[in-house]
Scaffold this motif. Sequence first.
Motif, mmCIF file in Angstrom:
data_model
loop_
_atom_site.group_PDB
_atom_site.id
_atom_site.type_symbol
_atom_site.label_atom_id
_atom_site.label_comp_id
_atom_site.label_asym_id
_atom_site.label_seq_id
_atom_site.Cartn_x
_atom_site.Cartn_y
_atom_site.Cartn_z
ATOM 1 N N MET A 1 1.009 -1.215 -0.223
ATOM 2 C CA MET A 1 0.088 -0.083 0.181
ATOM 3 C C MET A 1 1.021 1.150 0.295
ATOM 4 N N PRO A 2 0.742 2.221 -0.741
ATOM 5 C CA PRO A 2 1.356 3.330 -0.909
ATOM 6 C C PRO A 2 1.401 4.316 0.567
ATOM 7 N N VAL A 3 2.342 4.604 0.973
ATOM 8 C CA VAL A 3 2.741 5.274 2.089
ATOM 9 C C VAL A 3 2.929 6.775 1.655
ATOM 10 N N VAL A 4 2.091 7.542 2.290
ATOM 11 C CA VAL A 4 1.985 9.079 2.137
ATOM 12 C C VAL A 4 2.643 9.884 3.054
ATOM 13 N N LYS A 5 3.337 10.665 2.752
ATOM 14 C CA LYS A 5 4.093 11.903 3.692
ATOM 15 C C LYS A 5 3.583 13.071 3.302
ATOM 16 N N LEU A 6 3.058 14.092 4.176
ATOM 17 C CA LEU A 6 2.606 15.105 4.163
ATOM 18 C C LEU A 6 3.771 16.298 4.399
ATOM 19 N N LYS A 7 4.173 17.115 3.409
ATOM 20 C CA LYS A 7 5.056 18.031 3.534
ATOM 21 C C LYS A 7 4.663 19.187 4.743
ATOM 22 N N ARG A 8 5.540 19.694 5.612
ATOM 23 C CA ARG A 8 5.184 20.690 6.372
ATOM 24 C C ARG A 8 5.066 21.855 5.669
ATOM 25 N N MET A 9 4.145 22.841 5.696
ATOM 26 C CA MET A 9 3.975 24.330 5.006
ATOM 27 C C MET A 9 4.836 25.301 5.504
ATOM 28 N N GLY A 10 5.550 26.079 4.679
ATOM 29 C CA GLY A 10 6.223 26.818 4.816
ATOM 30 C C GLY A 10 5.773 28.093 5.491
ATOM 31 N N ILE A 24 -6.864 22.181 1.910
ATOM 32 C CA ILE A 24 -6.388 21.234 1.177
ATOM 33 C C ILE A 24 -5.491 20.162 2.185
ATOM 34 N N HIS A 25 -5.169 20.825 3.205
ATOM 35 C CA HIS A 25 -4.391 19.848 3.959
ATOM 36 C C HIS A 25 -5.444 18.915 4.821
ATOM 37 N N ARG A 26 -6.553 19.316 5.109
ATOM 38 C CA ARG A 26 -7.572 18.519 5.803
ATOM 39 C C ARG A 26 -8.071 17.557 4.892
ATOM 40 N N VAL A 27 -8.174 17.747 3.508
ATOM 41 C CA VAL A 27 -8.749 16.775 2.591
ATOM 42 C C VAL A 27 -7.748 15.986 2.334
ATOM 43 N N LEU A 28 -6.498 16.078 2.337
ATOM 44 C CA LEU A 28 -5.259 15.314 1.804
ATOM 45 C C LEU A 28 -5.074 14.253 2.989
ATOM 46 N N VAL A 29 -5.379 14.819 4.349
ATOM 47 C CA VAL A 29 -5.195 13.770 5.501
ATOM 48 C C VAL A 29 -6.285 12.746 5.611
ATOM 49 N N MET A 30 -7.501 13.238 5.249
ATOM 50 C CA MET A 30 -8.843 12.371 5.152
ATOM 51 C C MET A 30 -8.497 11.456 4.126
ATOM 52 N N TYR A 32 -5.546 10.366 2.092
ATOM 53 C CA TYR A 32 -4.455 9.699 1.920
ATOM 54 C C TYR A 32 -4.200 9.036 3.346
ATOM 55 N N VAL A 33 -4.284 9.705 4.527
ATOM 56 C CA VAL A 33 -4.055 9.091 5.730
ATOM 57 C C VAL A 33 -4.905 8.227 6.326
ATOM 58 N N GLU A 34 -6.368 8.743 6.220
ATOM 59 C CA GLU A 34 -7.291 8.157 7.033
ATOM 60 C C GLU A 34 -8.141 7.040 5.782
ATOM 61 N N GLY A 35 -7.723 7.334 4.424
ATOM 62 C CA GLY A 35 -8.138 6.240 3.665
ATOM 63 C C GLY A 35 -9.748 6.592 3.422
ATOM 64 N N ILE A 36 -10.103 7.726 3.279
ATOM 65 C CA ILE A 36 -11.521 7.872 3.039
ATOM 66 C C ILE A 36 -11.644 8.600 1.564
ATOM 67 N N SER A 37 -12.702 8.129 0.755
ATOM 68 C CA SER A 37 -12.901 8.258 -0.608
ATOM 69 C C SER A 37 -13.262 9.859 -0.660
ATOM 70 N N GLN A 38 -13.026 10.434 -2.236
ATOM 71 C CA GLN A 38 -13.392 11.579 -2.196
ATOM 72 C C GLN A 38 -14.825 11.887 -1.861
ATOM 73 N N ALA A 39 -15.653 10.791 -2.388
ATOM 74 C CA ALA A 39 -17.175 11.049 -2.395
ATOM 75 C C ALA A 39 -17.573 11.064 -0.883
ATOM 76 N N GLU A 40 -16.896 10.430 0.073
ATOM 77 C CA GLU A 40 -17.263 10.329 1.551
ATOM 78 C C GLU A 40 -16.805 11.604 2.064
ATOM 79 N N ILE A 41 -15.724 12.124 1.673
ATOM 80 C CA ILE A 41 -15.079 13.386 2.263
ATOM 81 C C ILE A 41 -16.192 14.480 1.951
ATOM 82 N N ILE A 67 4.563 10.435 -2.415
ATOM 83 C CA ILE A 67 4.104 9.051 -2.378
ATOM 84 C C ILE A 67 5.238 7.881 -2.681
ATOM 85 N N SER A 68 5.523 7.206 -1.745
ATOM 86 C CA SER A 68 6.631 6.180 -1.943
ATOM 87 C C SER A 68 6.034 4.805 -1.901
#
Length: 331
Positions: A1-10, A24-30, A32-41, A67-68
Motif C-alpha cells: 500500500m502506498p505510504v503518504v508523507k505530507l510536507k510541512r507548510m512554509g 487542502i491539508h484537511r482533505v489530503l489527510v482524510m 491519504y492518511v485516513e483512507g476516506i474516498s473523495q465522495a465520502e469526504i 508517495i513512496s
Amino acid sequence: MPVVKLKRMGATEQIDDYERVRKIHRVLVMHYVEGISQAEIAKRTGISHPTVNRLVKEGHERGFVQISVKSPFQSLFELEQQLVEAGGLREAIVTPSVSELEEVNLTTAGKAAAEFLLANLRDGDTVCVSGGQGVSAVVNALNPSHAYDVTVVPATGGVQGKHFIDVNHVAARLAAKLQGRAFQIHAPIFAASREERDVLMSLQSVREVLARAREARVALVGIGSVHSDKSTYFNLQTTGKLQLPDLGQSGAAGELVAHLIDRKGELCDYPLNERVVALTPAEFKAVPLSIGISAGERKAEPIASVLSGGFLDALATDEATAARVVDILKG
C-alpha cells in the motif's frame, strides 16, 4: 500500500494562503492518511465532490504530497535496474535466490523467463534457440493459455548422445508447448575440422535452417561457463585425436551459441571457434529480441562477458548471480 508523507507548510504559505492551504491539508489527510474516498469526504465536509477533487489535485501541484511505494521485493527491482544500466539491457528479470542449489534457482529464473517470452511472442514469429539446461528450464516452465503460430529453429548444430541438452530436442519441445512448428538441424555442433565445418555449413538442409535462424525475431539462449567442473562446453563435442590447447590460454570467460568469448565479449582465438556449426555471435546479436537465461555463481563471469559484448536484450537470472554480475561489470 502506498505510504503518504505530507510536507510541512512554509511560513509564507501559512500567512498568505492559510485558509486555502488548511482546507487542502484537511482533505489530503482524510483521503491519504485516513483512507476516506473523495465522495465520502464531500459528504462529511459539505464540500462538493468536484471541489474535493480539485483540492487533492492542487495539493499534488503544490508538492504537499509525497508517495513512496514499498514492496517485499524492492531489492530485486532495484537490482534489475542496476543490471539494466550496467549491462546495457532493455529488460532484466531477477528472481530470488531461494536455494544454494544452482538447479533450483535456474528453475525459478526459467519460470520468469517463460512468462517474459510469452508476453513478447507474436503470431508469425520465428524463434531461434540454443540447447542446454537453461533453455530447457524455460521450456519446462511454459504454460501458454493459447496456441501460438510460431516457428522454432535451432541456432546451433546438435549433440549426439546428450538428449537433455540437444538443440533439436529443445526446439521440438518448445514448438510443442507453443503448438507451433519446429525445424531440425542435421549437423553436429562442432565439426572435426574447419574444412569439414565449411562443408557442413554449405549443405542445403543446414544452410536453410541457419538462414531461418538469422531471420528470427526472438532468440532464447543459455550462457555457458567454461572454467567449472560442471561446465558442459567440452561435452558438446568429441575431439578425437586432436589435442586442443589449454582453455586457460584462450582468455575465455564464457560461451555463447557454442563460441568462446573473452571478458570484453569478443571472440577468443581458440581452435574450436573455427569449427562451430551455428550462428556467429555477430549474427545472433542482430536478432531483434535476444533473451538469455542463466543462474548460479559460476555463471556470473560468463554472463558479464556476454553483456559486455552487447549480445542480449533481456536476461533472466537469480538474485545472487545478478549482484555478482553487477559487481563485475562495475569493477
